[in-house]
Design a protein around this motif. Sequence first.
Motif, PDB file in Angstrom:
ATOM      1  N   LYS A 165      47.382  41.273  37.820  1.00 22.86           N
ATOM      2  CA  LYS A 165      48.209  40.225  37.172  1.00 22.86           C
ATOM      3  C   LYS A 165      47.367  39.290  36.287  1.00 22.86           C
ATOM      4  CE  LYS A 165      48.231  36.647  40.697  1.00 22.86           C
ATOM      5  NZ  LYS A 165      48.591  36.413  42.060  1.00 22.86           N
ATOM      6  N   THR A 166      46.060  39.232  36.532  1.00 23.45           N
ATOM      7  CA  THR A 166      45.221  38.400  35.651  1.00 23.45           C
ATOM      8  C   THR A 166      45.306  38.927  34.215  1.00 23.45           C
ATOM      9  OG1 THR A 166      43.252  39.730  36.118  1.00 23.45           O
ATOM     10  CG2 THR A 166      43.528  37.756  37.440  1.00 23.45           C
ATOM     11  N   LEU A 167      45.305  40.258  34.089  1.00 23.44           N
ATOM     12  CA  LEU A 167      45.376  40.858  32.751  1.00 23.44           C
ATOM     13  C   LEU A 167      46.751  40.623  32.126  1.00 23.44           C
ATOM     14  CD1 LEU A 167      44.087  42.470  30.499  1.00 23.44           C
ATOM     15  CD2 LEU A 167      44.649  44.573  31.730  1.00 23.44           C
ATOM     16  N   VAL A 168      47.787  40.664  32.963  1.00 27.87           N
ATOM     17  CA  VAL A 168      49.144  40.414  32.464  1.00 27.87           C
ATOM     18  C   VAL A 168      49.227  38.997  31.888  1.00 27.87           C
ATOM     19  CG1 VAL A 168      51.584  40.236  33.133  1.00 27.87           C
ATOM     20  CG2 VAL A 168      50.137  42.024  34.159  1.00 27.87           C
ATOM     21  N   GLN A 169      48.661  38.033  32.614  1.00 28.45           N
ATOM     22  CA  GLN A 169      48.665  36.630  32.150  1.00 28.45           C
ATOM     23  C   GLN A 169      47.791  36.462  30.903  1.00 28.45           C
ATOM     24  OE1 GLN A 169      50.669  34.419  33.502  1.00 28.45           O
ATOM     25  NE2 GLN A 169      51.326  35.902  35.037  1.00 28.45           N
ATOM     26  N   LEU A 170      46.634  37.121  30.920  1.00 24.93           N
ATOM     27  CA  LEU A 170      45.707  37.033  29.785  1.00 24.93           C
ATOM     28  C   LEU A 170      46.379  37.555  28.516  1.00 24.93           C
ATOM     29  CD1 LEU A 170      42.691  36.429  29.044  1.00 24.93           C
ATOM     30  CD2 LEU A 170      42.206  38.819  29.535  1.00 24.93           C
TER      31      LEU A 170
END
Length: 272
Positions: A261-266
């Motif tokens: 999810k960090t990549l989704v937010q990024l």
Amino acid sequence: MSVDLHLHTTASDGSLSPGQVVELAANLGLNAIAISDHDTVEGIQEALAFAERLDTRVIPAVELSSRYNSRDIHILGFFIDYKSRVLDKALSSLRKARIERAEKIVVCLQGEGLDITFEEVLEVAGGASVGRPHIARALLKNNQVSRISEAFVKYLKRGSLCYIDKFVYSPSQAISLIHEVGGVAVFAHPGLAGLDEHIPEFVAMGLDGIEAYHIEHTPDVVKHYLQIAYDYGLVVTGGSDCHGPLSTHGLRLGTIYVPDKTLVQLEKKRRL
Ligand code: AMP
Ligand code: FE
Ligand code: FE
Ligand code: ZN
């Protein structure tokens, strides 16, 4: 599943080629990785080419060295236009400054009576963005130290005998450059920087995110930065900061869990 948004290759001071890093990440089952070499994007094209036939996605990135209040701060830029001429020009001057500093460090080391030449350092670097690890490897090769960490402790780290500052962009300039080339600017390994009290200033400069997950952050430190991210509305990233199996820390790839999810937010902060 996990991602790893902080990796080095032979384009800077890593010991694995960009292709090897992508293959390894795919074998480890990582969904996505960011190639984030120091002051260079030279490894990205090869990494993207390898990713085309594998299940691991490659995010173009860079790790810019900077300084604030006489302390080192590294700023990651994600989803940058790695073919940008503006970026190329800026990174070229940073790499030129790295070469000039390496030359000065070698002169200092020679003054200390050590057997090392600038040519040997360039040979170890093999065309990469030159860093202190290349100098340390050249010293090791010439049996002037018995390990890389000894080279840093005695001669290369800030405050030691032959430490020399290199030209860097200020955090504000680094963040602006990343934005100018479409990227998302993230404070790398804040737990190692000792600049917490200045985070509000970096946010005012346009900082987009903070690397809360980092291999050298303890669980408490991770929690601390997750809270700071929440407080300032910063996006969270994380990575192993792997420099390959030959580095002092060994192969870190695959040893840290960074949620997808960090990549989704990024990605929501992407400008390109
Ligand atoms: P430079 O890019 O020339 O400023 O060198 C910084 C790089 O040196 C970091 O990204 C690490 O890869 C490595 N490094 C820094 N401190 C140490 C240390 N104490 N021991 C081993 N490697 C280090
Ligand atoms: Fe490094
Ligand atoms: Fe760093
Ligand atoms: Zn790094």
